[in-house]
Scaffold this motif. Structure first.
Motif, PDB file in Angstrom:
ATOM      1  N   PHE A   1       2.640  40.378  44.848  1.00  0.00           N
ATOM      2  CA  PHE A   1       2.717  39.896  46.231  1.00  0.00           C
ATOM      3  C   PHE A   1       3.560  38.625  46.319  1.00  0.00           C
ATOM      4  O   PHE A   1       4.390  38.464  47.220  1.00  0.00           O
ATOM      5  CB  PHE A   1       1.298  39.641  46.759  1.00  0.00           C
ATOM      6  CG  PHE A   1       1.272  39.075  48.148  1.00  0.00           C
ATOM      7  CD1 PHE A   1       1.437  39.900  49.245  1.00  0.00           C
ATOM      8  CD2 PHE A   1       1.093  37.710  48.350  1.00  0.00           C
ATOM      9  CE1 PHE A   1       1.424  39.381  50.528  1.00  0.00           C
ATOM     10  CE2 PHE A   1       1.089  37.184  49.625  1.00  0.00           C
ATOM     11  CZ  PHE A   1       1.245  38.030  50.723  1.00  0.00           C
ATOM     12  N   GLN A   2       3.376  37.677  45.393  1.00  0.00           N
ATOM     13  CA  GLN A   2       4.138  36.431  45.411  1.00  0.00           C
ATOM     14  C   GLN A   2       5.610  36.679  45.137  1.00  0.00           C
ATOM     15  O   GLN A   2       6.485  36.022  45.709  1.00  0.00           O
ATOM     16  CB  GLN A   2       3.561  35.454  44.385  1.00  0.00           C
ATOM     17  CG  GLN A   2       2.203  34.881  44.789  1.00  0.00           C
ATOM     18  CD  GLN A   2       1.643  33.950  43.748  1.00  0.00           C
ATOM     19  OE1 GLN A   2       1.984  34.043  42.563  1.00  0.00           O
ATOM     20  NE2 GLN A   2       0.755  33.044  44.181  1.00  0.00           N
TER      21      GLN A   2
ATOM     22  N   ARG B   1      -6.539  37.787  51.301  1.00  0.00           N
ATOM     23  CA  ARG B   1      -7.311  38.891  50.737  1.00  0.00           C
ATOM     24  C   ARG B   1      -7.145  38.955  49.210  1.00  0.00           C
ATOM     25  O   ARG B   1      -8.108  39.111  48.461  1.00  0.00           O
ATOM     26  CB  ARG B   1      -6.876  40.214  51.359  1.00  0.00           C
ATOM     27  CG  ARG B   1      -7.279  40.391  52.806  1.00  0.00           C
ATOM     28  CD  ARG B   1      -7.086  41.825  53.250  1.00  0.00           C
ATOM     29  NE  ARG B   1      -7.282  41.970  54.678  1.00  0.00           N
ATOM     30  CZ  ARG B   1      -6.295  42.036  55.575  1.00  0.00           C
ATOM     31  NH1 ARG B   1      -5.045  41.999  55.161  1.00  0.00           N
ATOM     32  NH2 ARG B   1      -6.577  42.158  56.856  1.00  0.00           N
ATOM     33  N   LYS B   2      -5.884  38.812  48.786  1.00  0.00           N
ATOM     34  CA  LYS B   2      -5.630  38.890  47.339  1.00  0.00           C
ATOM     35  C   LYS B   2      -6.184  37.668  46.613  1.00  0.00           C
ATOM     36  O   LYS B   2      -6.694  37.773  45.487  1.00  0.00           O
ATOM     37  CB  LYS B   2      -4.136  39.039  47.085  1.00  0.00           C
ATOM     38  CG  LYS B   2      -3.575  40.353  47.616  1.00  0.00           C
ATOM     39  CD  LYS B   2      -2.153  40.566  47.180  1.00  0.00           C
ATOM     40  CE  LYS B   2      -1.606  41.891  47.726  1.00  0.00           C
ATOM     41  NZ  LYS B   2      -2.379  43.053  47.232  1.00  0.00           N
ATOM     42  N   MET B   3      -6.082  36.507  47.268  1.00  0.00           N
ATOM     43  CA  MET B   3      -6.646  35.299  46.670  1.00  0.00           C
ATOM     44  C   MET B   3      -8.163  35.410  46.554  1.00  0.00           C
ATOM     45  O   MET B   3      -8.759  35.009  45.563  1.00  0.00           O
ATOM     46  CB  MET B   3      -6.279  34.082  47.527  1.00  0.00           C
ATOM     47  CG  MET B   3      -6.890  32.760  47.050  1.00  0.00           C
ATOM     48  SD  MET B   3      -6.312  32.246  45.420  1.00  0.00           S
ATOM     49  CE  MET B   3      -4.661  31.670  45.841  1.00  0.00           C
ATOM     50  N   ARG B   4      -8.787  35.976  47.582  1.00  0.00           N
ATOM     51  CA  ARG B   4     -10.229  36.165  47.566  1.00  0.00           C
ATOM     52  C   ARG B   4     -10.651  37.072  46.402  1.00  0.00           C
ATOM     53  O   ARG B   4     -11.581  36.763  45.653  1.00  0.00           O
ATOM     54  CB  ARG B   4     -10.672  36.783  48.894  1.00  0.00           C
ATOM     55  CG  ARG B   4     -12.143  37.156  48.963  1.00  0.00           C
ATOM     56  CD  ARG B   4     -12.382  38.137  50.073  1.00  0.00           C
ATOM     57  NE  ARG B   4     -11.681  39.388  49.804  1.00  0.00           N
ATOM     58  CZ  ARG B   4     -11.493  40.350  50.720  1.00  0.00           C
ATOM     59  NH1 ARG B   4     -11.931  40.196  51.945  1.00  0.00           N
ATOM     60  NH2 ARG B   4     -10.832  41.446  50.404  1.00  0.00           N
ATOM     61  N   ASP B   5      -9.951  38.200  46.232  1.00  0.00           N
ATOM     62  CA  ASP B   5     -10.292  39.122  45.144  1.00  0.00           C
ATOM     63  C   ASP B   5     -10.104  38.483  43.779  1.00  0.00           C
ATOM     64  O   ASP B   5     -10.936  38.640  42.869  1.00  0.00           O
ATOM     65  CB  ASP B   5      -9.440  40.393  45.250  1.00  0.00           C
ATOM     66  CG  ASP B   5      -9.776  41.206  46.489  1.00  0.00           C
ATOM     67  OD1 ASP B   5     -10.877  41.003  47.025  1.00  0.00           O
ATOM     68  OD2 ASP B   5      -8.942  42.032  46.906  1.00  0.00           O
TER      69      ASP B   5
ATOM     70  N   VAL C   1     -15.163  44.115  34.319  1.00  0.00           N
ATOM     71  CA  VAL C   1     -14.693  43.003  35.155  1.00  0.00           C
ATOM     72  C   VAL C   1     -13.347  42.488  34.662  1.00  0.00           C
ATOM     73  O   VAL C   1     -12.485  42.094  35.463  1.00  0.00           O
ATOM     74  CB  VAL C   1     -15.749  41.879  35.174  1.00  0.00           C
ATOM     75  CG1 VAL C   1     -15.209  40.641  35.891  1.00  0.00           C
ATOM     76  CG2 VAL C   1     -17.011  42.363  35.868  1.00  0.00           C
ATOM     77  N   LYS C   2     -13.142  42.512  33.336  1.00  0.00           N
ATOM     78  CA  LYS C   2     -11.849  42.052  32.796  1.00  0.00           C
ATOM     79  C   LYS C   2     -10.705  42.943  33.285  1.00  0.00           C
ATOM     80  O   LYS C   2      -9.616  42.448  33.613  1.00  0.00           O
ATOM     81  CB  LYS C   2     -11.925  42.062  31.271  1.00  0.00           C
ATOM     82  CG  LYS C   2     -10.737  41.392  30.602  1.00  0.00           C
ATOM     83  CD  LYS C   2     -10.927  41.301  29.100  1.00  0.00           C
ATOM     84  CE  LYS C   2      -9.761  40.580  28.451  1.00  0.00           C
ATOM     85  NZ  LYS C   2      -9.949  40.501  26.975  1.00  0.00           N
TER      86      LYS C   2
ATOM     87  N   ALA D   1      -7.642  41.697  35.701  1.00  0.00           N
ATOM     88  CA  ALA D   1      -6.231  41.908  35.357  1.00  0.00           C
ATOM     89  C   ALA D   1      -5.494  42.584  36.513  1.00  0.00           C
ATOM     90  O   ALA D   1      -4.339  42.226  36.828  1.00  0.00           O
ATOM     91  CB  ALA D   1      -6.126  42.758  34.096  1.00  0.00           C
ATOM     92  N   LYS D   2      -6.155  43.541  37.180  1.00  0.00           N
ATOM     93  CA  LYS D   2      -5.537  44.204  38.343  1.00  0.00           C
ATOM     94  C   LYS D   2      -5.320  43.216  39.483  1.00  0.00           C
ATOM     95  O   LYS D   2      -4.274  43.218  40.144  1.00  0.00           O
ATOM     96  CB  LYS D   2      -6.423  45.348  38.813  1.00  0.00           C
ATOM     97  CG  LYS D   2      -6.463  46.542  37.881  1.00  0.00           C
ATOM     98  CD  LYS D   2      -7.374  47.626  38.441  1.00  0.00           C
ATOM     99  CE  LYS D   2      -7.490  48.802  37.470  1.00  0.00           C
ATOM    100  NZ  LYS D   2      -8.421  49.840  37.988  1.00  0.00           N
ATOM    101  N   ALA D   3      -6.313  42.347  39.724  1.00  0.00           N
ATOM    102  CA  ALA D   3      -6.189  41.362  40.813  1.00  0.00           C
ATOM    103  C   ALA D   3      -5.058  40.381  40.524  1.00  0.00           C
ATOM    104  O   ALA D   3      -4.292  40.011  41.428  1.00  0.00           O
ATOM    105  CB  ALA D   3      -7.511  40.621  40.979  1.00  0.00           C
ATOM    106  N   GLU D   4      -4.926  39.944  39.279  1.00  0.00           N
ATOM    107  CA  GLU D   4      -3.840  39.032  38.908  1.00  0.00           C
ATOM    108  C   GLU D   4      -2.477  39.709  39.070  1.00  0.00           C
ATOM    109  O   GLU D   4      -1.508  39.088  39.543  1.00  0.00           O
ATOM    110  CB  GLU D   4      -4.032  38.579  37.466  1.00  0.00           C
ATOM    111  CG  GLU D   4      -5.205  37.628  37.277  1.00  0.00           C
ATOM    112  CD  GLU D   4      -5.467  37.315  35.826  1.00  0.00           C
ATOM    113  OE1 GLU D   4      -6.172  36.332  35.550  1.00  0.00           O
ATOM    114  OE2 GLU D   4      -4.986  38.065  34.953  1.00  0.00           O
TER     115      GLU D   4
END
Length: 413
Positions: free
Chosen positions: A208-209, A299-303, A194-195, A199-202
């Motif tokens: 994206f930002q 979508r990215k915020m959700r992940d 999960v870590k 890290a991938k989601a962050e």
């Protein structure tokens, strides 16, 4: 009255005869006794000194059934005999038996290169030699175990005694795979996975930002995102908990059934929330309300939110499992650590010489009386004739065997 007087006189005569024999053979008695005493003294000086190092420790005082069952199974696997048959009645007795197991002995043999020290070619001989050089005793009242190690080198004796305790700690630690240990191992693996996903989601959100800039979304959308992400994290954590429980619990376990019911409830709630977003199972809110950029942001915020919550749930479960494991872990408390002895334990030269001298003295008395008996027989013609007859019989038997043996050789040829 006359008979009693005669009996006393005969006893006195017998005692006088005994003392006469001792006086007559005094040179023999003194010679044998002194010779043995001197030889024993020389041998005791030649024998290298042996030192004894002692350590005392208290085994884990656990009242739980799990610890007792675990140790009982360990002793039975190592010795092939049920602990009850070995007279094992307490935790201290179990640990005393484990100290003599091949696993512990092999660790000591390898650590101190005892096959070379004992000058043996086979490990089984080294084990026997090592077992003969240790003593393990248990105080029945306190449960304290005392381990004594004998060796020619006082420092090595102390180091070996302390190494026994360390080997015992390592062995019991490896054997102590309890339910809490299994949960901790499972959650530890899931946390790593999960870590990495978090890290991938962050990183995706950051890229994206940087590419599009920060996009503002409505508070309602944020709330929906948070609720769904939180529900998904709870579902994932509950699934992980159920998988961990299945490693030690049966399908009919009440706790396992309650966890599965809770999982069904969470999934139903998630389906209800996601249904509001349209026919697509993944959207959080109706996609027509947001431009394309906002949809990607959501979508990215959700992940990101999902992996953050899931990581938090798993981290709490992991810490709880670690605390449970620490409670179940066997703790061996060393009371007295072994130190190099200053005085030798063996050989006890005074006792050796004293025992040998006393034994030689009584043996020499026996020899003296035996020689006196032979001398009297030789002086008695009747007894002498009987001895000669016995010799003839024995000689005839011996010659008869020789004749039979010669006949067998002749027949074969």
């Amino acid at each position: 009255m006359n008979e009693e007087i005669k009996k006393i006189e005969e006893d006195e005569i017998n005692l006088i005869d005994l003392f006469l024999v001792l006086a007559k053979r005094k040179s023999l008695i003194i010679g044998i006794t002194l010779t043995v005493a001197i030889i024993t003294a020389i041998i005791s000086l030649i024998i290298p000194p042996i030192y004894k190092a002692e350590t005392k420790f208290l085994p884990p005082q656990q009242s739980s059934l799990t610890a007792s069952q675990l140790l009982s199974q360990t002793v039975e696997q190592m010795t092939g005999i049920a602990p009850e048959m070995l007279g094992v009645k307490s935790i201290s007795d179990l640990y005393a038996e484990i100290l003599k197991s091949n696993t512990i002995l092999d660790g000591i043999i390898d650590k101190f290169d005892l096959m070379k020290v004992y000058d043996v070619s086979y490990r089984v001989d080294a084990r026997k030699k090592l077992l003969s050089n240790i003593e393990v005793s248990v105080d029945k009242k306190s449960g304290i175990i005392k381990l004594s190690v004998y060796d020619k080198d006082p420092k090595r004796a102390a180091d070996m005694a302390n190494a026994f305790v360390e080997e015992l700690k390592n062995l019991t630690k490896n054997l102590g795979i309890t339910e809490a240990s299994k949960r901790r191992i499972y959650f530890e693996e899931r946390l790593k996975e999960v870590k990495e996903e978090l890290a991938k989601a962050e990183e995706d959100m950051k890229r994206f930002q940087e590419k599009t800039g920060t996009v503002s979304v409505e508070e309602q959308a944020k709330a929906v995102i948070g609720s769904i992400a939180n529900l998904r994290a709870q579902i994932a954590a509950k699934e992980a908990e159920i998988k961990a429980m299945k490693t030690y619990a049966t399908p009919n376990n009440p706790e396992l059934k309650r966890a599965e019911e809770a999982l069904k409830t969470l999934r139903a709630e998630l389906s209800r929330l996601e249904a509001k977003g349209g026919s697509n199972p993944n959207p959080l809110i109706p996609t027509q309300r947001f431009p394309e950029v906002s949809k990607e942001y959501l979508r990215k915020m959700r992940d990101l939110k999902f992996y953050e919550d899931l990581y938090g749930f798993l981290l709490k479960a992991y810490e709880a499992a670690k605390l449970d494991e620490a409670k179940d872990a066997p703790v061996i408390a060393v009371i007295d650590k072994a130190t190099p002895p200053e005085r030798k334990a063996k050989p006890k030269r005074t006792i050796m010489v004293l025992v040998a001298t006393i034994s030689a003295f009584f043996f020499s008395i026996f020899i003296a009386f035996f020689k006196e008996y032979i001398e009297k027989i030789n002086q008695d013609p009747e007894q002498k004739q009987k001895i000669e007859t016995i010799k003839n019989y024995l000689n005839f038997s011996f010659n008869f065997k020789k004749i039979n043996f010669k006949r067998k050789i002749f027949n074969k040829s």
